[in-house]
Motif scaffolding. Structure first.
Motif, PDB file in Angstrom:
ATOM      1  N   LEU A 119      68.314  13.851  49.349  1.00 57.58           N
ATOM      2  CA  LEU A 119      67.742  15.075  49.903  1.00 57.58           C
ATOM      3  C   LEU A 119      66.968  15.861  48.846  1.00 57.58           C
ATOM      4  O   LEU A 119      66.078  16.653  49.174  1.00 57.58           O
ATOM      5  CB  LEU A 119      68.849  15.960  50.488  1.00 57.58           C
ATOM      6  CG  LEU A 119      69.544  15.440  51.753  1.00 57.58           C
ATOM      7  CD1 LEU A 119      70.655  16.394  52.171  1.00 57.58           C
ATOM      8  CD2 LEU A 119      68.540  15.257  52.884  1.00 57.58           C
ATOM      9  N   GLY A 120      67.302  15.625  47.581  1.00 56.89           N
ATOM     10  CA  GLY A 120      66.582  16.290  46.501  1.00 56.89           C
ATOM     11  C   GLY A 120      65.096  15.983  46.507  1.00 56.89           C
ATOM     12  O   GLY A 120      64.287  16.792  46.031  1.00 56.89           O
ATOM     13  N   ILE A 121      64.708  14.825  47.039  1.00 58.88           N
ATOM     14  CA  ILE A 121      63.280  14.483  47.135  1.00 58.88           C
ATOM     15  C   ILE A 121      62.571  15.486  48.029  1.00 58.88           C
ATOM     16  O   ILE A 121      61.451  15.931  47.734  1.00 58.88           O
ATOM     17  CB  ILE A 121      63.101  13.052  47.677  1.00 58.88           C
ATOM     18  CG1 ILE A 121      63.780  12.038  46.762  1.00 58.88           C
ATOM     19  CG2 ILE A 121      61.623  12.725  47.836  1.00 58.88           C
ATOM     20  CD1 ILE A 121      63.743  10.619  47.287  1.00 58.88           C
ATOM     21  N   GLN A 122      63.203  15.874  49.127  1.00 60.25           N
ATOM     22  CA  GLN A 122      62.605  16.849  50.033  1.00 60.25           C
ATOM     23  C   GLN A 122      62.461  18.202  49.350  1.00 60.25           C
ATOM     24  O   GLN A 122      61.443  18.882  49.514  1.00 60.25           O
ATOM     25  CB  GLN A 122      63.462  16.956  51.299  1.00 60.25           C
ATOM     26  CG  GLN A 122      63.564  15.651  52.068  1.00 60.25           C
ATOM     27  CD  GLN A 122      64.435  15.743  53.302  1.00 60.25           C
ATOM     28  OE1 GLN A 122      64.863  14.732  53.832  1.00 60.25           O
ATOM     29  NE2 GLN A 122      64.722  16.929  53.775  1.00 60.25           N
ATOM     30  N   VAL A 123      63.470  18.585  48.585  1.00 58.70           N
ATOM     31  CA  VAL A 123      63.415  19.855  47.853  1.00 58.70           C
ATOM     32  C   VAL A 123      62.313  19.797  46.801  1.00 58.70           C
ATOM     33  O   VAL A 123      61.582  20.779  46.583  1.00 58.70           O
ATOM     34  CB  VAL A 123      64.776  20.170  47.215  1.00 58.70           C
ATOM     35  CG1 VAL A 123      64.697  21.451  46.381  1.00 58.70           C
ATOM     36  CG2 VAL A 123      65.849  20.298  48.286  1.00 58.70           C
ATOM     37  N   LEU A 124      62.175  18.665  46.133  1.00 58.70           N
ATOM     38  CA  LEU A 124      61.105  18.478  45.156  1.00 58.70           C
ATOM     39  C   LEU A 124      59.744  18.735  45.785  1.00 58.70           C
ATOM     40  O   LEU A 124      58.903  19.439  45.206  1.00 58.70           O
ATOM     41  CB  LEU A 124      61.160  17.053  44.596  1.00 58.70           C
ATOM     42  CG  LEU A 124      59.909  16.549  43.847  1.00 58.70           C
ATOM     43  CD1 LEU A 124      59.671  17.358  42.591  1.00 58.70           C
ATOM     44  CD2 LEU A 124      60.038  15.057  43.532  1.00 58.70           C
ATOM     45  N   VAL A 125      59.508  18.178  46.971  1.00 61.66           N
ATOM     46  CA  VAL A 125      58.220  18.354  47.645  1.00 61.66           C
ATOM     47  C   VAL A 125      57.996  19.819  48.000  1.00 61.66           C
ATOM     48  O   VAL A 125      56.881  20.334  47.902  1.00 61.66           O
ATOM     49  CB  VAL A 125      58.144  17.459  48.896  1.00 61.66           C
ATOM     50  CG1 VAL A 125      56.865  17.742  49.681  1.00 61.66           C
ATOM     51  CG2 VAL A 125      58.192  15.989  48.495  1.00 61.66           C
ATOM     52  N   VAL A 126      59.059  20.526  48.394  1.00 60.02           N
ATOM     53  CA  VAL A 126      58.935  21.955  48.698  1.00 60.02           C
ATOM     54  C   VAL A 126      58.519  22.732  47.455  1.00 60.02           C
ATOM     55  O   VAL A 126      57.575  23.542  47.492  1.00 60.02           O
ATOM     56  CB  VAL A 126      60.266  22.510  49.261  1.00 60.02           C
ATOM     57  CG1 VAL A 126      60.226  24.036  49.330  1.00 60.02           C
ATOM     58  CG2 VAL A 126      60.534  21.929  50.642  1.00 60.02           C
ATOM     59  N   PHE A 127      59.205  22.504  46.351  1.00 61.58           N
ATOM     60  CA  PHE A 127      58.854  23.179  45.098  1.00 61.58           C
ATOM     61  C   PHE A 127      57.408  22.884  44.705  1.00 61.58           C
ATOM     62  O   PHE A 127      56.643  23.792  44.348  1.00 61.58           O
ATOM     63  CB  PHE A 127      59.789  22.724  43.967  1.00 61.58           C
ATOM     64  CG  PHE A 127      61.061  23.512  43.853  1.00 61.58           C
ATOM     65  CD1 PHE A 127      61.039  24.859  43.594  1.00 61.58           C
ATOM     66  CD2 PHE A 127      62.297  22.890  44.001  1.00 61.58           C
ATOM     67  CE1 PHE A 127      62.214  25.604  43.480  1.00 61.58           C
ATOM     68  CE2 PHE A 127      63.478  23.608  43.893  1.00 61.58           C
ATOM     69  CZ  PHE A 127      63.433  24.967  43.634  1.00 61.58           C
ATOM     70  N   ASN A 128      57.027  21.620  44.772  1.00 68.91           N
ATOM     71  CA  ASN A 128      55.693  21.235  44.329  1.00 68.91           C
ATOM     72  C   ASN A 128      54.608  21.793  45.251  1.00 68.91           C
ATOM     73  O   ASN A 128      53.534  22.199  44.784  1.00 68.91           O
ATOM     74  CB  ASN A 128      55.582  19.711  44.264  1.00 68.91           C
ATOM     75  CG  ASN A 128      54.352  19.260  43.506  1.00 68.91           C
ATOM     76  OD1 ASN A 128      54.171  19.611  42.334  1.00 68.91           O
ATOM     77  ND2 ASN A 128      53.481  18.501  44.147  1.00 68.91           N
ATOM     78  N   THR A 129      54.876  21.826  46.550  1.00 69.01           N
ATOM     79  CA  THR A 129      53.902  22.362  47.496  1.00 69.01           C
ATOM     80  C   THR A 129      53.677  23.852  47.252  1.00 69.01           C
ATOM     81  O   THR A 129      52.534  24.330  47.250  1.00 69.01           O
ATOM     82  CB  THR A 129      54.372  22.133  48.947  1.00 69.01           C
ATOM     83  OG1 THR A 129      54.565  20.729  49.155  1.00 69.01           O
ATOM     84  CG2 THR A 129      53.346  22.649  49.938  1.00 69.01           C
ATOM     85  N   LEU A 130      54.761  24.595  47.030  1.00 71.71           N
ATOM     86  CA  LEU A 130      54.636  26.014  46.734  1.00 71.71           C
ATOM     87  C   LEU A 130      53.916  26.236  45.410  1.00 71.71           C
ATOM     88  O   LEU A 130      53.112  27.174  45.271  1.00 71.71           O
ATOM     89  CB  LEU A 130      56.022  26.667  46.699  1.00 71.71           C
ATOM     90  CG  LEU A 130      56.713  26.835  48.059  1.00 71.71           C
ATOM     91  CD1 LEU A 130      58.147  27.281  47.865  1.00 71.71           C
ATOM     92  CD2 LEU A 130      55.956  27.824  48.928  1.00 71.71           C
ATOM     93  N   LYS A 131      54.177  25.381  44.443  1.00 73.18           N
ATOM     94  CA  LYS A 131      53.499  25.482  43.144  1.00 73.18           C
ATOM     95  C   LYS A 131      51.990  25.355  43.316  1.00 73.18           C
ATOM     96  O   LYS A 131      51.208  26.155  42.786  1.00 73.18           O
ATOM     97  CB  LYS A 131      54.013  24.389  42.197  1.00 73.18           C
ATOM     98  CG  LYS A 131      53.339  24.380  40.835  1.00 73.18           C
ATOM     99  CD  LYS A 131      53.824  23.226  39.983  1.00 73.18           C
ATOM    100  CE  LYS A 131      53.172  21.904  40.363  1.00 73.18           C
ATOM    101  NZ  LYS A 131      51.742  21.868  39.928  1.00 73.18           N
ATOM    102  N   ILE A 132      51.570  24.359  44.073  1.00 75.49           N
ATOM    103  CA  ILE A 132      50.141  24.135  44.295  1.00 75.49           C
ATOM    104  C   ILE A 132      49.508  25.326  45.006  1.00 75.49           C
ATOM    105  O   ILE A 132      48.396  25.748  44.680  1.00 75.49           O
ATOM    106  CB  ILE A 132      49.926  22.839  45.100  1.00 75.49           C
ATOM    107  CG1 ILE A 132      50.327  21.625  44.260  1.00 75.49           C
ATOM    108  CG2 ILE A 132      48.471  22.705  45.546  1.00 75.49           C
ATOM    109  CD1 ILE A 132      50.365  20.325  45.041  1.00 75.49           C
ATOM    110  N   THR A 133      50.241  25.887  45.968  1.00 70.18           N
ATOM    111  CA  THR A 133      49.712  27.031  46.722  1.00 70.18           C
ATOM    112  C   THR A 133      49.484  28.234  45.828  1.00 70.18           C
ATOM    113  O   THR A 133      48.439  28.893  45.903  1.00 70.18           O
ATOM    114  CB  THR A 133      50.667  27.405  47.867  1.00 70.18           C
ATOM    115  OG1 THR A 133      50.768  26.302  48.768  1.00 70.18           O
ATOM    116  CG2 THR A 133      50.149  28.619  48.621  1.00 70.18           C
ATOM    117  N   ILE A 134      50.441  28.548  44.959  1.00 73.26           N
ATOM    118  CA  ILE A 134      50.261  29.723  44.109  1.00 73.26           C
ATOM    119  C   ILE A 134      49.274  29.462  42.975  1.00 73.26           C
ATOM    120  O   ILE A 134      48.705  30.401  42.421  1.00 73.26           O
ATOM    121  CB  ILE A 134      51.609  30.235  43.543  1.00 73.26           C
ATOM    122  CG1 ILE A 134      52.205  29.252  42.548  1.00 73.26           C
ATOM    123  CG2 ILE A 134      52.572  30.543  44.656  1.00 73.26           C
ATOM    124  CD1 ILE A 134      53.436  29.794  41.831  1.00 73.26           C
TER     125      ILE A 134
END
Length: 316
Positions: A215-230
């Motif tokens: 499940l950590g892979i899904q959390v990784l994608v969330v963190f990375n997606t938010l990073k790209i947005t900001i």
């Protein structure tokens, strides 16, 4: 502010030159390498701690907390190891060929389990990203991959709630990303690594450890997606001057949620040879160069960061 005001100006050139005083080649190699390797080992040790805790804590508490912990650890590994290595500065040695080999080794070590082609997507693709940020040829942040507002929240909900969505990335790829992305042997290698590791975790530790690690892979994608947005979201990604298509974000818990100064992204794009631990020093000196009328567009604080997350997408 009109776009024509973002044409090349003297202060940008001065800012780039200022970054050279923090250049990784100015560092003492032993100190620089020791710092990066020690922090790398701390992250690995934290992963080990999460594995051990899975044998002691109830699944109701462990699964959500450990999933976030694993995802955060994966995220840190990409920022510290892969990102720095792509700029040839995770490991620094005098011989440039040896430096490239060492950085490639550590970069591949992190990327392969996630099915990412380090050489194409990072050694080559990340350099393209710096030259053509948020353009169709950008394999990492082309306009189609930067989500904001309702589109962002809808995507994050899919990532968190639909099993396997983060891996399949159904609506996340663009042509440039596909060109510099994975290949069949990496996909097979990644699958084998995860099947083997999850099986061993289930047999020797606990089933909930394996589930949380996955499940950590899904959390990784969330963190990375938010990073790209900001970093590049909204109006920022539409600016004419590529030097200004990124911003730095300052908000509560920034150091925790966006570790290793990755949110100081304007500074990084202005001079990508500044190591992560010197980006704040670079920022403080850069503020004396950036004209006041530009600082609000480049340095975002709290509510401004939230407004950017909710802004119009680059491809709208």
């Amino acid at each position: 502010m009109k776009r024509q005001n973002y044409l090349p100006v003297l202060w940008i050139q001065q800012g780039i030159k200022l970054g050279n005083s923090f250049h990784y080649r100015q560092k003492q190699n032993l100190i620089h390498n020791s710092l990066n390797l020690v922090v790398f080992l701390i992250i690995i040790s934290f992963v080990g701690l999460l594995l051990w805790l899975g044998t002691m804590i109830s699944p109701w508490f462990y699964l959500p907390l450990a999933a976030v912990g694993f995802g955060w650890s994966y995220f840190m590994l990409f920022i510290l190891v892969v990102h720095e290595a792509s700029h040839n500065m995770f490991i620094v040695v005098k011989n440039l060929q040896q430096a490239k080999a060492w950085n490639r080794f550590f970069g591949c070590m992190v990327c392969i389990p996630f099915g990412i082609n380090y050489i194409k997507h990072w050694e080559i693709g990340h350099q393209i990203h710096h030259i053509h940020p948020v353009e169709p040829q950008d394999p990492q942040n082309c306009p189609e991959t930067i989500y904001t507002g309702k589109k962002l929240f809808k995507y994050l909900a899919k990532v968190l709630l639909i099993p396997g969505y983060a891996i399949l990335r159904i609506d996340y790829a663009c042509s440039a990303e596909q060109e510099y992305g994975s290949n069949w042997w990496l996909t097979i290698s990644s699958g084998f690594i995860w099947i083997l590791s999850l099986s061993l975790e289930t047999i020797y530790l606990n089933w909930q450890v394996a589930v949380a690690a996955f499940l950590g892979i899904q959390v990784l994608v969330v963190f990375n997606t938010l990073k790209i947005t900001i970093e590049h979201g909204g109006e920022i990604g539409r600016r004419d001057n590529f030097c200004l298509r990124s911003c730095s974000s300052f908000f509560l818990l920034r150091r925790l949620l966006m570790p290793f100064n990755i949110s100081l992204h304007f500074e990084h794009h202005l001079n990508y040879c500044v190591p992560w631990y010197d980006l704040m020093n670079y920022h403080l000196q850069l503020k004396t160069i950036v004209p006041v009328e530009f600082q609000a567009d480049i340095f975002k604080f709290n509510g401004q960061v939230w407004q950017q997350i909710n802004s119009r997408s680059c491809n709208e």
